[in-house]
Design a protein around this motif. Structure first.
Motif, short mmCIF file in Angstrom:
data_model
loop_
_atom_site.label_atom_id
_atom_site.label_comp_id
_atom_site.label_asym_id
_atom_site.label_seq_id
_atom_site.Cartn_x
_atom_site.Cartn_y
_atom_site.Cartn_z
N SER A 156 0.82 -1.21 0.00
CA SER A 156 0.00 0.00 0.00
C SER A 156 0.86 1.26 0.00
CB SER A 156 -0.92 0.00 1.23
OG SER A 156 -0.18 0.22 2.42
N ALA A 157 2.09 1.15 0.47
CA ALA A 157 2.97 2.32 0.53
C ALA A 157 3.77 2.52 -0.74
CB ALA A 157 3.92 2.16 1.71
N GLU A 207 3.09 -4.64 -7.89
CA GLU A 207 3.61 -3.28 -8.07
C GLU A 207 2.87 -2.53 -9.16
OE1 GLU A 207 8.14 -4.47 -6.61
OE2 GLU A 207 7.57 -4.62 -8.72
N ALA A 208 2.52 -3.23 -10.24
CA ALA A 208 1.80 -2.57 -11.33
C ALA A 208 0.43 -2.06 -10.87
CB ALA A 208 1.64 -3.54 -12.50
N ARG A 209 -0.22 -2.81 -10.00
CA ARG A 209 -1.53 -2.38 -9.50
C ARG A 209 -1.42 -1.10 -8.68
NH1 ARG A 209 -2.32 -8.07 -8.81
NH2 ARG A 209 -1.95 -8.01 -6.55
N ASP A 229 5.09 -2.45 10.39
CA ASP A 229 4.50 -3.47 9.52
C ASP A 229 4.76 -3.24 8.04
OD1 ASP A 229 2.95 -1.25 9.16
OD2 ASP A 229 1.02 -2.23 9.55
N GLY A 230 5.63 -2.29 7.69
CA GLY A 230 5.97 -2.09 6.29
C GLY A 230 5.42 -0.81 5.70
N GLU A 247 -6.20 6.46 5.71
CA GLU A 247 -6.40 5.55 6.83
C GLU A 247 -5.38 4.42 6.84
OE1 GLU A 247 -9.88 2.51 7.80
OE2 GLU A 247 -10.48 4.58 8.22
N ARG A 248 -4.94 4.00 5.63
CA ARG A 248 -3.99 2.87 5.57
C ARG A 248 -2.63 3.22 6.16
NH1 ARG A 248 -4.38 5.09 0.48
NH2 ARG A 248 -2.43 5.56 -0.64
#
Length: 951
Positions: free
Chosen positions: A647-648, A697-699, A898-899, A943-944
């Motif tokens: 997500s980051a 990654e493409a998404r 957590d990444g 929020e993520r």
């Protein structure tokens, strides 16, 4: 020139070596440096700046005399013995030959007592312990035991009438052999992880020693004499020149000048004169002995009359040689070729210029405490120099470790002899062997100590003058006093901060020849803060250490220690009330402060140590964009899921663009380049994982190109041949974290942010619409707080009563010596922990999250397995590393999260914001920008990336 003496003659037939294509006659067994000195060759190499260098310390500690020998780069000319047909070159090869064979089965040797260092103290300790029945092993880097004082005559020479020092060495070696000591030569201890885990190279092969008691007899090296021109070829330490004379029967010139402080200068002069060398002058900084020294002379006569007689005989042999007392050393001058030509001094009668072909300098000695410090033994400062704290038996703060001789506290050969015997007996007694205390030994030790105290009263000298700005202090990195003073003016207040700001002390000698000078420059008490030595304690061939270790499932998670091992001077201006208080002066905190200050906020930054000296400047500087193998699980089990790290992904390109803007604002490139990043696969499972990774990654808008083996060879021909595919991400790159962090701090200050060092936060309390914050330096009020404390962010949040799930993990980075260009891209591995890149200076940086550990004082430390395993993966990826030395390894407390970043306002605590990210260096600018935007109400934190995801 070769020294002449009726009592000493060569017994060996000469061999031939070549230096830069020139044939050189040499004697078997002598060092390469001695053979070249005998031939009149003083300049052995060029530094990065183009300056010539030659022999300096003569004992393998300064690394100035590096040459290429038979294709093997960066060999110490003072330590390598000549061999017939040897080819020596001043320049590094384009393709360095492997330095060692790959390690075989692990060699672990157990013993009762391990003695490191075979000088007078080490030989005496080993013999005493072995005579009592202890299984004793003695290690020394040199070919023959004896150390500097009792070094034997070279194998190519015979001596009809050995002097007292040679006789002492012969007697101690015979005593150790008769006692049953196992003596291992060519044995370099590269890592001290524990008494029962001492890592060494013996005869070029890796070995480990498991001891019950450890005796450190590491000796001393000469203290630096940083005067203008002290780096010129032909300028040596007195001990270095004496090693050439006593062991190799060589002088670097037919006419020499000897200068500095102490009786060793007179002894060397007498030895050179006896060998046919013209001594132009002996320049002594102490005053000429007179009636006021009568008490000291009487004490010397009472405690060691023979040594006093030896001194008188040296003076007698120097009749006709000018001895200039009370002088000040001004500098060394060069001739047209750039070699030493003359020493300038100031005397009571005016300035003088002493012409000679070589110069020997000595202004005291510094104990080699590196091993003791690496093992955590307590240290103390005396006369601005670190010593290991030890009792009468040599026992340190660790009861299993003894430190003796000049390596613990400089006291001369007789103190070393008796302290070594006492330690050997005490170590044996600890293990249950019969080793009664020796009253004669105790009396002799007291006499020797009394003599030494009187001797230095006789030779009491003023300290060296403050160096001029143009004078080099760090020989390895060519850092001048002016550069260090400029860094201090910009806020670097401790030795670790100065290292990061200037690279002083980061070279091969690891501060041995600059720590004292830098300590004097920024305050003598700071000397104790010079970073604790890390393995490798000296450069070591990568090929011999690279040993496969199992991949680990994740870094050990720890609570970041509350203390820290290095602190500087508290900020002169205690923090005052502000609009926004940023807690943490790493890149995330500095970025946040920069953008907030540019928004017009009154911003203060507090750091519990020196800003930027933790993970921000201890990382490898990769600008990551791709997912790493541990971001989405085990690559061998391609699960196909996504998580916080995925997500980051979109944040990284934005953050790198901000780094580019920061570089433009700073007016310097900061070592930043988007060179692209490769992630390699060598199995079908890893290849399949790369495909899955690229889809994820493409998404998220990240482009990675899948390339096959042939294209990979064309793109990166120096990589190992066994890789079948790779993912290439053009957006990835690298940055110099040292320069970038300093630039970020400068920009934040220029924008108006106030940065306070060594200011820990003790308490945080709600105060109306704002906060009252208690620090070490006092209490302040602020409207809002940004928690950017990195691994310590969890502790800061806990002070507010609202804990967050942030902890720490210790990770390491390794650095090689400079090498020819071989790696354009940042490189990672699909199935192993690795980050690999080559910086602009040619050094290869090796990371990837291999774990370290930390002690109760907050100092992080390497582990042997982490070093070996990391090197094995790196060498498998880049085989050319087999031709390089590992120069440095360091560790730092990193963030465990957590990444994804943890950003935004804490629910239930308005005005308290968190700015924490796992991928700290890459994402620091975007974290700062997003935090500033959220505080200004321009954009909400997704929020993520907020605390909501942990609910």
């Amino acid at each position: 020139m070769r020294l002449r003496s009726p009592d000493t003659h060569s017994t060996a037939q000469a061999v031939s070596i070549a230096f830069d294509g020139r044939p050189i006659s040499a004697l078997p067994g002598e060092s390469v440096g001695a053979a070249l000195s005998a031939a009149g060759i003083l300049a052995l190499r060029r530094t990065v700046s183009g300056a010539e260098r030659g022999l300096h310390c003569g004992m393998g500690a300064c690394f100035d005399c590096l040459v290429t020998i038979d294709g093997r780069a960066n060999q110490r000319a003072c330590m390598v013995a000549v061999a017939d047909g040897m080819v020596v070159e001043s320049a590094a090869p384009a393709h360095p030959a492997p330095l060692a064979e790959a390690p075989g089965a692990e060699d672990v040797t157990s013993c009762d007592v391990l003695v490191v260092g075979s000088g007078v103290a080490g030989l005496a300790a080993a013999a005493a312990a072995a005579r009592a029945g202890a299984r004793t092993i003695l290690l020394d880097e040199r070919e023959k035991p004896g150390g500097q004082y009792a070094k034997p005559l070279g194998a190519a020479h015979e001596q009809a009438r050995p002097d007292a020092q040679h006789r002492l060495g012969d007697a101690l070696r015979a005593e150790a052999i008769a006692a049953g000591v196992t003596m291992l030569a060519d044995a370099q201890v590269w890592g001290a992880f524990a008494v029962d885990d001492m890592a060494a190279l013996v005869g070029g092969r890796a070995a480990r020693f498991n001891a019950k008691r450890l005796v450190l007899a590491t000796g001393a090296h000469e203290a630096p004499v940083p005067i203008p021109g002290w780096t010129l070829p032909g300028v040596m330490t007195v001990g270095g020149m004496q090693s050439l004379a006593r062991a190799q029967r060589v002088s670097p010139a037919t006419r020499v000048v000897i200068a500095g402080n102490g009786p060793l200068n007179l002894q060397l002069a007498a030895e050179l004169v006896a060998g046919g060398v013209e001594v132009a002058a002996v320049v002594e900084t102490a005053a000429k002995p007179g009636l006021r020294h009568a008490a000291a002379v009487l004490a010397m006569a009472a405690s060691a009359p023979d040594l006093l007689w030896d001194g008188a005989q040296s003076l007698r042999r120097l009749r006709g040689v000018p001895i200039i007392y009370g002088a000040t050393l001004l500098g060394c001058e060069a001739d047209a070729a750039g070699h030493f030509a003359a020493l300038r001094i100031a005397t009571a009668t005016g300035e003088q210029r002493v012409e000679a072909g070589a110069c020997a300098l000595n202004h005291g000695f510094a104990p080699d405490t590196a091993l003791a410090r690496a093992l955590g033994c307590a240290q103390r400062l005396r006369d601005g120099r670190l010593e290991t704290v030890a009792d009468a038996d040599g026992r340190t703060s660790d009861p299993a470790i003894f430190a003796v001789g000049d390596g613990a506290s400089f006291g001369g050969a007789r103190v070393a002899l008796e302290s070594g015997r006492a330690a050997g007996l005490a170590a044996a007694r600890d293990l249950g062997f019969t080793a009664p205390e020796d009253a004669r030994n105790t009396r002799a030790l007291h006499r020797a100590e009394k003599f030494q105290r009187a001797l230095w009263r006789l030779y009491a000298a003023p300290p060296l003058a403050a160096p001029a700005d143009t004078t080099i202090l760090c020989r390895c990195e060519e850092v001048t006093a002016g550069t260090l003073r400029a860094a201090m003016a910009e806020g670097a207040q401790s030795l670790p901060a100065l290292k990061r700001a200037t690279r002083a002390g980061m070279g091969r000698c690891q501060g041995r020849f600059c720590a004292e000078s830098i300590g004097r420059l920024c305050g003598a008490e700071a000397e104790a803060d010079f970073s604790a030595p890390r393995a490798p304690l000296r450069p070591v061939p990568i090929a011999v250490l690279a040993r496969e270790h199992p991949e680990w499932g994740g870094a050990p998670i720890v609570a970041a220690p509350p203390a820290i091992a290095w602190r500087g001077t508290p900020s002169a201006n205690p923090p005052t009330d502000c609009d926004v208080l940023v807690i943490g002066g790493g890149v995330a905190g500095l970025s946040t402060a920069l953008y907030l200050a540019r928004d017009g906020h009154d911003v203060a930054v507090l750091d519990r140590a020196q800003p930027g000296v933790a993970a921000s400047t201890a990382n490898a500087g990769t600008l990551h964009v791709q997912l790493l193998s541990y971001d989405i699980g085990d690559p061998a089990v391609a699960r196909g899921g996504e998580g916080p790290a995925a997500s980051a992904l979109p944040l990284a390109p934005e953050s790198i663009a901000l780094w580019e803007a920061i570089a433009r604002d700073a007016g310097e490139p900061l070592g930043l380049k988007r060179s692209g990043g490769l992630m390699l696969a060598e199995t079908a499972e890893e290849q399949a994982w790369l495909v899955q990774k690229a889809a994820i990654e493409a998404r998220h808008g990240i482009r990675t190109d899948f390339i096959g083996a042939n294209e990979l060879r064309d793109l990166a021909p120096d990589l190992g041949p066994h890789f079948i595919a790779a993912a290439f991400c053009e957006a990835e790159g690298m940055i110099d974290p040292l320069r970038a962090t300093l630039a970020l701090a400068r920009l934040a200050r220029a924008a108006g942010a106030r940065i306070h060092a060594n200011t820990s936060v003790i308490a945080i309390a709600r105060d109306g619409g704002g906060f009252t914050v208690t620090t070490e330096a006092g209490t302040l009020r602020c409207g809002r707080i940004v928690n950017a404390a990195g691994p310590w962010a969890g502790q800061v949040a806990a002070l507010s009563g609202h804990p967050i799930p942030v902890r720490g993990s210790v990770q390491q980075v390794l650095a090689t010596e400079a090498a020819p260009p071989m790696l354009r891209h940042a490189v990672a591995h699909a199935g192993r922990h690795l980050s690999l890149k080559q910086g602009s200076g040619g050094h290869v940086l090796i990371g990837g999250g291999w774990p370290g550990t930390h002690d109760a004082q907050g100092a992080t430390r390497n582990t042997r397995g982490g070093i070996e395993g990391n090197l094995w993966v790196a060498q498998r990826v880049l085989p050319a590393l087999a031709g390089l030395h590992l120069v440095r390894a360091w560790t730092a407390m990193n963030i465990h999260l957590d990444g994804a970043p943890l950003l935004g306002e804490t629910p239930g605590l308005p005005g308290f914001f968190n700015a924490v990210t796992f991928n700290g260096y890459t994402l620091a600018p975007i974290v700062g920008r997003m935090t500033a935007d959220a505080m200004a109400g321009r954009a909400a934190i997704p929020e993520r990336f907020s605390l909501a995801r942990f609910a």
